[in-house]
Design a protein around this motif. Structure first.
Motif, PDB file in Angstrom:
ATOM      1  N   SER A  42       0.839  -1.189   0.000  1.00 56.49           N
ATOM      2  CA  SER A  42       0.000   0.000   0.000  1.00 56.49           C
ATOM      3  C   SER A  42       0.882   1.249   0.000  1.00 56.49           C
ATOM      4  O   SER A  42       2.080   1.191   0.298  1.00 56.49           O
ATOM      5  CB  SER A  42      -0.892  -0.003   1.237  1.00 56.49           C
ATOM      6  OG  SER A  42      -0.113   0.239   2.381  1.00 56.49           O
TER       7      SER A  42
ATOM      8  N   ASP B 238      -6.458  10.005   0.703  1.00 56.58           N
ATOM      9  CA  ASP B 238      -7.691   9.207   0.817  1.00 56.58           C
ATOM     10  C   ASP B 238      -7.507   7.773   0.356  1.00 56.58           C
ATOM     11  O   ASP B 238      -8.446   6.990   0.370  1.00 56.58           O
ATOM     12  CB  ASP B 238      -8.803   9.855  -0.020  1.00 56.58           C
ATOM     13  CG  ASP B 238      -9.139  11.222   0.518  1.00 56.58           C
ATOM     14  OD1 ASP B 238      -9.061  11.397   1.748  1.00 56.58           O
ATOM     15  OD2 ASP B 238      -9.451  12.113  -0.298  1.00 56.58           O
ATOM     16  N   ARG B 239      -6.323   7.447  -0.121  1.00 59.18           N
ATOM     17  CA  ARG B 239      -6.117   6.084  -0.641  1.00 59.18           C
ATOM     18  C   ARG B 239      -4.812   5.490  -0.122  1.00 59.18           C
ATOM     19  O   ARG B 239      -4.138   4.760  -0.848  1.00 59.18           O
ATOM     20  CB  ARG B 239      -6.162   6.100  -2.165  1.00 59.18           C
ATOM     21  CG  ARG B 239      -5.304   7.194  -2.781  1.00 59.18           C
ATOM     22  CD  ARG B 239      -5.604   7.395  -4.236  1.00 59.18           C
ATOM     23  NE  ARG B 239      -5.182   6.283  -5.052  1.00 59.18           N
ATOM     24  CZ  ARG B 239      -4.993   6.349  -6.361  1.00 59.18           C
ATOM     25  NH1 ARG B 239      -5.180   7.493  -6.990  1.00 59.18           N
ATOM     26  NH2 ARG B 239      -4.627   5.300  -7.049  1.00 59.18           N
TER      27      ARG B 239
ATOM     28  N   ASP C  23      -4.326   3.155   1.844  1.00 60.42           N
ATOM     29  CA  ASP C  23      -4.289   1.691   1.964  1.00 60.42           C
ATOM     30  C   ASP C  23      -4.351   1.004   0.610  1.00 60.42           C
ATOM     31  O   ASP C  23      -4.410  -0.213   0.527  1.00 60.42           O
ATOM     32  CB  ASP C  23      -5.440   1.219   2.857  1.00 60.42           C
ATOM     33  CG  ASP C  23      -6.780   1.685   2.334  1.00 60.42           C
ATOM     34  OD1 ASP C  23      -6.786   2.639   1.518  1.00 60.42           O
ATOM     35  OD2 ASP C  23      -7.813   1.120   2.717  1.00 60.42           O
ATOM     36  N   GLN C  24      -4.330   1.797  -0.464  1.00 56.17           N
ATOM     37  CA  GLN C  24      -4.371   1.177  -1.785  1.00 56.17           C
ATOM     38  C   GLN C  24      -2.951   0.982  -2.314  1.00 56.17           C
ATOM     39  O   GLN C  24      -2.036   1.687  -1.913  1.00 56.17           O
ATOM     40  CB  GLN C  24      -5.180   2.044  -2.744  1.00 56.17           C
ATOM     41  CG  GLN C  24      -6.671   1.872  -2.495  1.00 56.17           C
ATOM     42  CD  GLN C  24      -7.493   2.860  -3.280  1.00 56.17           C
ATOM     43  OE1 GLN C  24      -7.124   3.203  -4.393  1.00 56.17           O
ATOM     44  NE2 GLN C  24      -8.575   3.310  -2.680  1.00 56.17           N
TER      45      GLN C  24
END
Lengths: 265, 458
Positions: free
Chosen positions: A113, A153-154, A156-157
């Motif tokens: 991530s 906002d991402r 964990d991606q």
């Protein structure tokens, strides 16, 4: 812009961060770097320019001993950081690389991530005590690499899902998070479009306040824009080294003159 | 004889290849650019059609012919001897054939003599037509294609279309074979379930496996076909094998790809691959003769009672057999992780071990998972080692020091045993089908897992 930077540069007295003396590099029987002497100043952007295959990347990789990972590569000569020989037997290249960070030509985010990419260095070096502190380091690094707004906002991606320019900024954030003293950048913008390049150049200028930055580039405009010191390499020799402005306006060596005016390279 | 006919058809095809090519050259009037297709394609087009039609007719005559003879004779026999059983008719036909070909019949009478005479005539006609029909068809096709050669004849496109259908045919054969095998497994399985009165639950969950004891009339006792001990044994041995193979194979792969010097790698990798080439029979007697007694002696000196054929011995040897599959495949995927990722990690001051654990292995995980699952399917389907080293009694236990049996061992025993094949086939096919279903489920799960991680790591 250049003028402003020059005055800024004149204000502080800078010390040598890295001193290289008589450095030779061999790949098996090929003599890749011939007796190079360079001083890298603290809080300064130094650019290495020169035609392809001139040895600028090879020399850059000597500064954090990345060449150790290539079995056939041999480095001789004297490279000192803060006065200590980095090729001394008592120096652990792993610890050296924690102090001398590196950003590569092609963005190479880990298959993890975004958060874990940035947290990688602090975790392995034990720079943080708890999760809150780690969160803070990650945010600070992403902010410094000016990718926080796009990534917050991402987190964990996967980092591999970002665009090329974002990936390269993520890699810079990853390098910053380890809190290095010197940041080596090997053609960091060669895979990027002009907008992403501009962002990264801006970033390099900001980074100068915290570290000494060494950047290898094929773009002479880029060298002129971001660096205060420039070294011109040709066929494994360091041809000329000096203030960026002087190299680009009034070079001493004919070969430098020919290269910057586009007569070869 | 059939070999000669095939050769003859191919020779005719070759002849028409050169005839068509020559004719194409001829009609071009020496100017090759006049032709739509190069002369080679005109030749190829003739060759393909002659070979296809010739061989097609040959195979049709070959298969239909003998059936046709049988049918005709059977009709004759039924007329002369109206209400016999199937076996009686079969005997009659066999005798007639034996008389005709100078063999030894069970009995000689007028009906048999008459049938034999008829058989001999039909057989002659059959042999002649087998010779003449394919050759005639091939020649006719050749003549037609030869006439078609013309400046504007699109021989290249047509030849390529024929080739495309040949390729399609090959693919269809592979797929149909698979479907055929699965269907035959399913039918035999249903037949077997019918035999045990549809007590599928007894088969799936029963714990007593002894399907052929007391079987005389083909019907089986549902209480004696519990497959649980077999599957428990299979999985016990598989688990032991994977406990040996996965760590050793994976660590060997990591050593070979990231630590070994090129010199060491150059001889170590081929050595590992030689291990993969050892026939499983060799592993089998190695397990039975060397490893099992060794484990037994060691166990006894520790005060444990170890069976002379133990799950542990079979599992360990099977694990050794699987090591090269896991290590070779994992080595490939670990090598495929880009150097740039390793450089990135080293550049942050990570050690080699940290880089491998945190960057290289996660990136290689999908490949490693599929390597492990391939290893599991091999372990589940492995036969030779367990036949020799695992034991034959269906014994429900989780103790690796006792003898267990596996699904594959029981299939071997059913098929090679002295019970009539048609009786033994039922349980054997059912076990095979169950094993097939389990492997299928494993593969589906594997694909799912791999796909899930691939989304994350590519």
């Amino acid at each position: 812009m250049t003028n402003m930077r020059m005055t800024e540069q004149d204000l502080g007295v800078r010390e040598n961060k890295i001193e290289a003396r008589g450095v030779d590099v061999f790949y098996a029987d090929t003599h890749a770097i011939k007796a190079v002497d360079v001083d890298i100043l603290d809080n300064t952007v130094t650019s290495f320019i020169g035609p392809s295959g001139c040895g600028k990347s090879t020399f850059l990789r000597c500064l954090n001993r990345m060449n150790d990972t290539i079995p056939i590569c041999r480095v001789t000569g004297d490279i000192r950081m803060d006065g200590n020989d980095i090729y001394d037997r008592s120096i652990d290249p792993v610890q050296l690389r924690a102090r001398v960070g590196m950003v590569f030509q092609k963005p190479n985010p880990f298959p993890k991530s975004i958060y874990d990419n940035v947290a990688y260095g602090p975790r392995i070096h034990g720079l943080v005590r708890d999760k809150a502190e780690l969160d803070e380091v990650v945010e600070k690094s992403l902010r410094k690499a000016s990718i926080w707004e796009e990534a917050k906002d991402r987190l964990d991606q996967p980092g591999t899902g970002l665009s090329g320019g974002q990936q390269q900024r993520l890699c810079i954030a990853r390098a910053i998070a380890t809190a290095p003293e010197v940041l080596l950048m090997d053609e960091p913008c060669s895979a990027l479009d002009p907008i992403a390049t501009a962002k990264i150049e801006e970033l390099i200028d900001d980074l100068r306040t915290s570290f000494s930055v060494v950047i290898v580039t094929h773009s002479m405009q880029q060298a002129a824009r971001v660096s205060q010191k420039t070294a011109f390499f040709h066929l494994g020799n360091l041809v000329e080294y000096g203030d960026t402005q002087k190299i680009f306006t009034n070079p001493e060596d004919q070969r430098t003159q020919d290269y910057i005016t586009g007569r070869f390279g | 004889m059939p070999g000669l006919i095939i050769l003859a058809i191919l020779a005719i095809a070759a002849v028409f290849f050169s005839l068509s090519r020559a004719r194409a050259l001829n009609v071009s009037g020496g100017q090759l650019s006049n032709l739509h297709s190069r002369p080679f394609y005109h030749g190829l087009y003739s060759l393909l059609w002659v070979a296809i039609i010739g061989l097609g007719v040959f195979l049709t005559v070959l298969f239909l012919g003998s059936n046709l003879i049988n049918m005709l004779l059977l009709g004759e026999a039924r007329e002369a001897f109206p209400d016999g059983s199937t076996i009686e008719y079969q005997l009659l036909m066999n005798d007639a054939r034996a008389i005709a070909s100078g063999g030894i019949p069970s009995r000689v009478d007028t009906l048999r003599e008459a049938l034999a005479g008829k058989y001999a005539t039909l057989e002659n006609i059959y042999a002649m037509s087998l010779l003449i029909l394919p050759a005639a068809a091939a020649l006719l096709t050749g003549a037609v294609t030869l006439r078609q050669v013309d400046v504007n004849w699109r021989a290249r496109n047509r030849a390529e279309r024929v080739i495309r259908f040949i390729l399609l045919g090959a693919a269809v054969i592979a797929v149909l074979t698979t479907i055929g095998i699965v269907l035959s497994l399913i039918f035999e399985t249903l037949n077997f379930f019918n035999n045990i009165g549809w007590r599928v639950d007894k088969y799936l969950f029963g714990t007593r496996w002894s399907p052929l004891s007391g079987v005389h009339d083909g019907s089986m006792d549902a209480d004696k076909v519990g497959a649980i001990p077999l599957f428990a044994g299979t999985f016990l041995i598989t688990i032991i094998a994977m406990l040996v193979a996965v760590p050793v194979g994976l660590f060997a792969a990591i050593y070979l790809s990231d630590y070994a010097s090129p010199k060491v790698r150059a001889w170590a990798k081929p050595m590992l691959e030689i291990l993969a080439g050892v026939p499983t029979v060799v592993y089998g007697f190695f397990a039975a003769i060397t490893v099992a007694p060794f484990i037994r002696r060691t166990g006894e000196s520790l005060g444990l009672s170890v069976a002379s054929e133990s799950a542990l011995a079979a599992g360990v040897v099977m694990g050794i057999m699987i090591i090269p599959f896991i290590s070779s495949l994992s080595d490939d995927v670990i090598n495929a992780v880009p150097q740039s990722l390793r450089d990135g990690s080293y550049g942050l001051g990570a050690t080699k071990a940290e880089t491998i654990r945190q960057v290289v292995l996660p990136a290689a995980l999908p490949g490693i998972v599929s390597a492990v699952l391939l290893g599991i399917s091999r372990a589940v389907g492995e036969t030779m080692i367990v036949v020799m080293a695992a034991g034959q009694g269906a014994n429900l236990t989780l103790n690796p020091l006792e003898a267990v049996t596996t699904v594959t061992v029981q299939i071997v025993m059913l098929i090679t045993g002295d019970t009539e094949a048609s009786t033994a086939a039922g349980p054997a096919f059912t076990l095979g089908f169950t094993l097939f279903c389990i492997t299928l489920v494993l593969n589906v799960i594997a694909l799912r897992v791999v796909r899930k991680y691939r989304e994350l790591y590519d």
